[in-house]
Design a protein around this motif. Structure first.
Motif, mmCIF file in Angstrom:
data_model
loop_
_atom_site.group_PDB
_atom_site.id
_atom_site.type_symbol
_atom_site.label_atom_id
_atom_site.label_comp_id
_atom_site.label_asym_id
_atom_site.label_seq_id
_atom_site.Cartn_x
_atom_site.Cartn_y
_atom_site.Cartn_z
ATOM 1 N N TYR A 76 0.820 -1.216 0.000
ATOM 2 C CA TYR A 76 0.000 0.000 0.000
ATOM 3 C C TYR A 76 0.852 1.263 0.000
ATOM 4 O O TYR A 76 0.552 2.215 -0.713
ATOM 5 N N ILE A 77 1.905 1.295 0.791
ATOM 6 C CA ILE A 77 2.735 2.502 0.868
ATOM 7 C C ILE A 77 3.524 2.694 -0.418
ATOM 8 O O ILE A 77 3.510 3.774 -1.016
ATOM 9 N N ILE A 78 4.227 1.652 -0.863
ATOM 10 C CA ILE A 78 5.034 1.795 -2.075
ATOM 11 C C ILE A 78 4.144 1.901 -3.315
ATOM 12 O O ILE A 78 4.408 2.714 -4.200
ATOM 13 N N GLY A 79 3.083 1.122 -3.355
ATOM 14 C CA GLY A 79 2.192 1.167 -4.509
ATOM 15 C C GLY A 79 1.359 2.428 -4.542
ATOM 16 O O GLY A 79 1.655 3.380 -5.273
ATOM 17 N N PHE A 80 0.326 2.466 -3.736
ATOM 18 C CA PHE A 80 -0.609 3.586 -3.774
ATOM 19 C C PHE A 80 0.019 4.894 -3.304
ATOM 20 O O PHE A 80 -0.206 5.950 -3.896
ATOM 21 N N GLY A 81 0.812 4.853 -2.227
ATOM 22 C CA GLY A 81 1.418 6.071 -1.696
ATOM 23 C C GLY A 81 2.318 6.766 -2.692
ATOM 24 O O GLY A 81 2.200 7.980 -2.916
ATOM 25 N N PHE A 82 3.223 6.013 -3.319
ATOM 26 C CA PHE A 82 4.142 6.634 -4.271
ATOM 27 C C PHE A 82 3.444 7.037 -5.564
ATOM 28 O O PHE A 82 3.855 8.007 -6.208
ATOM 29 N N ILE A 83 2.409 6.329 -5.967
ATOM 30 C CA ILE A 83 1.674 6.730 -7.168
ATOM 31 C C ILE A 83 1.013 8.089 -6.943
ATOM 32 O O ILE A 83 1.153 9.007 -7.762
ATOM 33 N N VAL A 84 0.314 8.244 -5.829
ATOM 34 C CA VAL A 84 -0.372 9.510 -5.548
ATOM 35 C C VAL A 84 0.638 10.638 -5.344
ATOM 36 O O VAL A 84 0.466 11.744 -5.864
ATOM 37 N N CYS A 85 1.719 10.373 -4.616
ATOM 38 C CA CYS A 85 2.733 11.403 -4.389
ATOM 39 C C CYS A 85 3.415 11.793 -5.711
ATOM 40 O O CYS A 85 3.712 12.967 -5.925
ATOM 41 N N SER A 86 3.638 10.835 -6.578
ATOM 42 C CA SER A 86 4.224 11.139 -7.884
ATOM 43 C C SER A 86 3.297 12.005 -8.716
ATOM 44 O O SER A 86 3.747 12.941 -9.384
ATOM 45 N N ILE A 87 2.013 11.722 -8.659
ATOM 46 C CA ILE A 87 1.046 12.555 -9.373
ATOM 47 C C ILE A 87 1.101 13.979 -8.828
ATOM 48 O O ILE A 87 1.111 14.951 -9.590
ATOM 49 N N PHE A 88 1.177 14.121 -7.512
ATOM 50 C CA PHE A 88 1.286 15.440 -6.875
ATOM 51 C C PHE A 88 2.542 16.170 -7.336
ATOM 52 O O PHE A 88 2.486 17.322 -7.767
ATOM 53 N N MET A 89 3.704 15.493 -7.258
ATOM 54 C CA MET A 89 4.978 16.124 -7.619
ATOM 55 C C MET A 89 5.039 16.450 -9.118
ATOM 56 O O MET A 89 5.515 17.515 -9.505
ATOM 57 N N LEU A 90 4.593 15.534 -9.955
ATOM 58 C CA LEU A 90 4.617 15.758 -11.398
ATOM 59 C C LEU A 90 3.659 16.875 -11.808
ATOM 60 O O LEU A 90 3.975 17.676 -12.695
ATOM 61 N N THR A 91 2.493 16.955 -11.162
ATOM 62 C CA THR A 91 1.546 18.026 -11.449
ATOM 63 C C THR A 91 2.141 19.377 -11.069
ATOM 64 O O THR A 91 2.052 20.343 -11.836
ATOM 65 N N ASN A 92 2.748 19.454 -9.895
ATOM 66 C CA ASN A 92 3.387 20.706 -9.468
ATOM 67 C C ASN A 92 4.478 21.109 -10.455
ATOM 68 O O ASN A 92 4.621 22.281 -10.772
ATOM 69 N N TYR A 93 5.240 20.146 -10.943
ATOM 70 C CA TYR A 93 6.375 20.419 -11.831
ATOM 71 C C TYR A 93 5.933 20.783 -13.247
ATOM 72 O O TYR A 93 6.356 21.788 -13.804
ATOM 73 N N TYR A 94 5.093 19.959 -13.854
ATOM 74 C CA TYR A 94 4.772 20.143 -15.272
ATOM 75 C C TYR A 94 3.662 21.157 -15.543
ATOM 76 O O TYR A 94 3.508 21.608 -16.671
ATOM 77 N N PHE A 95 2.884 21.507 -14.530
ATOM 78 C CA PHE A 95 1.854 22.530 -14.711
ATOM 79 C C PHE A 95 2.238 23.814 -13.987
ATOM 80 O O PHE A 95 1.383 24.584 -13.557
ATOM 81 N N ALA A 96 3.532 24.073 -13.892
ATOM 82 C CA ALA A 96 4.040 25.264 -13.217
ATOM 83 C C ALA A 96 3.787 26.507 -14.063
ATOM 84 O O ALA A 96 3.595 26.428 -15.277
ATOM 85 N N ASP A 97 3.826 27.631 -13.377
ATOM 86 C CA ASP A 97 3.681 28.934 -14.022
ATOM 87 C C ASP A 97 4.804 29.123 -15.044
ATOM 88 O O ASP A 97 5.914 28.628 -14.854
ATOM 89 N N GLN A 98 4.544 29.859 -16.107
ATOM 90 C CA GLN A 98 5.543 30.057 -17.151
ATOM 91 C C GLN A 98 6.461 31.252 -16.885
ATOM 92 O O GLN A 98 7.437 31.448 -17.597
ATOM 93 N N ASN A 99 6.146 32.074 -15.884
ATOM 94 C CA ASN A 99 6.999 33.211 -15.537
ATOM 95 C C ASN A 99 8.291 32.708 -14.905
ATOM 96 O O ASN A 99 8.267 32.008 -13.894
ATOM 97 N N VAL A 100 9.420 33.090 -15.481
ATOM 98 C CA VAL A 100 10.722 32.603 -15.030
ATOM 99 C C VAL A 100 11.509 33.750 -14.409
ATOM 100 O O VAL A 100 11.558 34.849 -14.974
ATOM 101 N N LYS A 101 12.118 33.484 -13.260
ATOM 102 C CA LYS A 101 13.005 34.449 -12.609
ATOM 103 C C LYS A 101 14.390 33.826 -12.512
ATOM 104 O O LYS A 101 14.525 32.651 -12.199
#
Length: 175
Positions: A76-101
């Motif tokens: 449950y932890i490695i399967g479901f936990g890492f899948i959901v956390c990966s979705i969270f991290m990938l969403t934060n990364y790939y749907f980030a704002d386009q403004n660059v500093k």
């Protein structure tokens, strides 16, 4: 779901979570986020999945006693936990704002990751620590920078605001 289907489902989820863990680590290295947040997501989702699905897991495998609980929690932890956390991290990364500093930070500490055993051609990877908005952040660079790691004083990189508000680091450059 039948027992035969569940015997395919649980290992598939486990291996998918383990593979996504590798991508998640790469994304984590380029995200400013407290480690407690991804660990919390992994643990909470793993425990919720355990509570909701343990009866099915118990019917699927012939484990008993403490082994049943250890194997199920691991799935449950490695399967479901890492899948959901990966979705969270990938969403934060790939749907980030386009403004660059572009920002530059002083290196406050240096260390390295050891060579990987059995991997031919692997070398030590330098790790530089900076103070980013009051928090320590370790930045891992390729092994080609190891030889001259003591000559670098600052790290310059571009930042974007992630989808969930966690900063993304891109185009890291040593000076």
């Amino acid at each position: 779901m039948t027992q035969k289907q569940r015997k395919i489902f649980y290992p598939t989820i486990f291996f998918l979570g383990a593979i996504l863990m590798i991508f998640q680590i790469k994304i984590y290295r380029n995200t400013i986020i407290d480690l407690i947040i991804p660990i919390g997501i992994i643990m909470v989702i793993g425990i919720i999945a355990f509570i909701l699905d343990f009866k099915n897991y118990k019917k699927t495998y012939a484990y008993s006693g403490i082994g049943l609980y250890l194997y199920s929690i691991m799935h449950y932890i490695i399967g479901f936990g890492f899948i959901v956390c990966s979705i969270f991290m990938l969403t934060n990364y790939y749907f980030a704002d386009q403004n660059v500093k572009t920002e530059s930070y002083k290196i406050i500490d240096r260390t390295w990751l050891p060579e990987r055993v059995g991997k031919t051609g692997s070398e030590k990877q330098p790790v530089f620590t900076i103070k980013y908005k009051g928090k320590r952040k370790e930045l891992v660079f390729y092994s080609q920078f190891y030889e001259k790691m003591n000559s670098y004083n600052t790290v310059e990189f571009e930042t974007r605001k992630g989808f969930f508000g966690f900063d993304i680091l891109e185009n890291k450059k040593l000076n």
